[in-house]
Scaffold this motif. Structure first.
Motif, PDB file in Angstrom:
ATOM      1  N   ALA A  68       0.652   4.467  -2.417  1.00  0.00           N
ATOM      2  CA  ALA A  68       0.443   5.838  -2.067  1.00  0.00           C
ATOM      3  C   ALA A  68       1.623   6.653  -2.285  1.00  0.00           C
ATOM      4  O   ALA A  68       1.446   7.950  -2.950  1.00  0.00           O
ATOM      5  CB  ALA A  68       0.510   5.904  -0.429  1.00  0.00           C
ATOM      6  N   LEU A  69       2.673   6.412  -2.354  1.00  0.00           N
ATOM      7  CA  LEU A  69       3.847   7.271  -2.767  1.00  0.00           C
ATOM      8  C   LEU A  69       4.009   7.374  -4.326  1.00  0.00           C
ATOM      9  O   LEU A  69       4.249   8.625  -4.694  1.00  0.00           O
ATOM     10  CB  LEU A  69       5.058   6.608  -2.345  1.00  0.00           C
ATOM     11  N   THR A  89       1.143  -1.147  -0.210  1.00  0.00           N
ATOM     12  CA  THR A  89       0.114   0.097  -0.070  1.00  0.00           C
ATOM     13  C   THR A  89       0.937   1.383  -0.107  1.00  0.00           C
ATOM     14  O   THR A  89       0.674   2.208  -0.567  1.00  0.00           O
ATOM     15  CB  THR A  89      -0.924  -0.283   1.308  1.00  0.00           C
ATOM     16  N   VAL A  90       2.120   1.212   0.923  1.00  0.00           N
ATOM     17  CA  VAL A  90       2.755   2.319   0.831  1.00  0.00           C
ATOM     18  C   VAL A  90       3.414   2.680  -0.550  1.00  0.00           C
ATOM     19  O   VAL A  90       3.256   4.056  -0.961  1.00  0.00           O
ATOM     20  CB  VAL A  90       3.939   2.221   1.757  1.00  0.00           C
ATOM     21  N   GLY A  91       3.716   1.628  -1.258  1.00  0.00           N
ATOM     22  CA  GLY A  91       4.240   2.031  -2.525  1.00  0.00           C
ATOM     23  C   GLY A  91       3.345   2.713  -3.166  1.00  0.00           C
ATOM     24  O   GLY A  91       3.627   3.808  -4.207  1.00  0.00           O
TER      25      GLY A  91
END
Lengths: 261, 261
Positions: free
Chosen positions: A14-15, A10-12
């Motif tokens: 989002a970034l 998810t972080v990827g």
DNA sequence: GATGTGGTTCCATTAAGTGAAACTAAGTCT
DNA sequence: AGACTTAGTTTCACTTAATGGAACCACATC
């Protein structure tokens, strides 16, 4: 460019979205982002919501468009101040620019590519800012070659295969062999020339910036157009340029930059 | 400061960690971060891994310490260039600084606090607290009061309760009543004074920067020390300061800043 | 009042994040 | 050298959160 495949978790994502908004250079509407990204509607939506919640993005009240948020601005300053040569080099660049009256570029290397971190252009302030932060190939720019030449062998070996050798202009290197040969010369001379290799009519002289330990941490260049100066005239500025590079390098002594390559 | 509770989801935590590293102002080891954050070991570890994978952080090869990554630097530049008043105001600040020979500060408001986005320092003799990128209270700084004074009523009502009214110095406002009274005066005069309210011996005159639509988007100030100048002397610079603020405001016309408060 | 467009919400499915604990690799002390 | 701490990494059963197709809402426009 933009969304490379390696978006783990998810972080990827989002970034990825965050960068996407930042790259737009202004407010972007949801549907524009939807078109740009390959994320499904709902997913993109939630991602944006999260980023807004986090203060990294900000949403226009009426238009609903997304843009950079205050938290990102704060973070940005922090990051920029501590992790780029720019703030440290600023006064030196100012001095050099005033003296030579030509465009000055300050660059670092980033995964085999050149990242311009600051520019001085005596004519127009605005364009300066627009272009700093941009990425260019290493193999066909003055700063790029200056850095490549003084990179430790191991790093250079990692970086060479990343060069595309796209022939931007007639003088552009078309493969590793000729480039490596030139790097040899650059090491001997201490400076690199861009002989209209990236853009026709644009030439430059570049010097590596090295920490006292000898590690290359960036490069400075004086760039001009063929209509204004010749390579020989640029060469006359070599002592001044080297002096500037040395001054920056000396100050960067204690300073730590993210591992190259 | 730092990690506010509202860390929704994985993304929130990741950004939290990212900021944490950025705030350290240099390489940080895993265990330092572990101590700082309240995340369990494994979680923190994975979060950091992800950020490194994403290029937002970079890990030192030998020491294993974490620092700002190149991608963040690139993003930072982007964000800073487009979302802060700084680049736009730069030439005007340069001019003002050259003319008045005192420290110039440029600030925006961010959730009731003042965010310094640029500064000019003509002398190293004294160092004001305001470092670019830093945050300061609104109620006891020149720029802060200048912004507060011209905020639309609704926004001001949201911001006032966020003021801590910590008594930094004898002259600091200790509550909303006296502050609101002063804001009235500031509106009438068009400029705000910092009468050693934040730091003893430091005074300033500040003017709001307003878009043509009338919205406050920031403030500029001229700061000095009591040993160098009096408030009256600062007041003499008022026309020059107002001119500068107006010039920035005019240029900011089309420019869009994230919604305040 | 129907049709379209841009944005938001639902919800069963699935994948991803979680963290206590076990483990490995370097030191450091006796 | 062997025992013991310290710092970082991996495992794995468990839980929570992300997913995305589809339905829905708001508001223009025809």
């Amino acid at each position: 460019m933009g969304s490379e495949g390696h978006a783990d978790g998810t972080v990827g994502k989002a970034l990825d979205v965050l960068e996407m908004v930042a790259d737009q250079g202004g407010p972007v509407r949801f549907s524009d982002l939807l078109a740009l990204s390959h994320y499904p509607k709902a997913t993109l939506y939630r991602l944006l919501q999260t980023l807004v919640n986090q203060g990294m993005l900000s949403q226009d009240l009426d238009s609903g468009a997304y843009r950079i948020g205050v938290r990102l601005v704060r973070l940005a300053h922090n990051a920029w101040a501590q992790s780029s040569l720019a703030p440290l080099a600023r006064p030196h660049l100012d001095a050099l620019a005033a003296e030579v009256g030509e465009a000055i570029h300050l660059a670092q290397i980033d995964n085999g590519h050149i990242l311009f971190v600051d520019k001085r252009k005596t004519t127009n302030m605005f364009e300066t800012l627009a272009q700093a932060g941009r990425v260019a190939p290493a193999y066909c720019t003055g700063v790029g070659k200056a850095i490549l030449a003084f990179l430790p062998e191991a790093s250079r070996d990692k970086v060479m295969p990343q060069q595309s050798f796209h022939p931007y202009a007639p003088a552009t290197h078309t493969g590793p062999a000729s480039l490596l040969a030139e790097l040899e010369i650059i090491r001997a001379e201490g400076v690199a020339f861009d002989r209209e290799e990236h853009e026709r009519g644009i030439i430059s002289i570049a010097a590596p910036i090295r920490s006292r330990a000898g590690r290359v941490i960036g490069a400075v260049s004086i760039a001009t157009s063929t209509s204004r100066h010749t390579l020989e005239e640029l060469n006359a500025l070599k002592p001044r340029l080297l002096h500037c590079a040395a001054a920056i390098g000396a100050e960067a002594e204690s300073w730590q930059f993210p591992e190259i390559v």
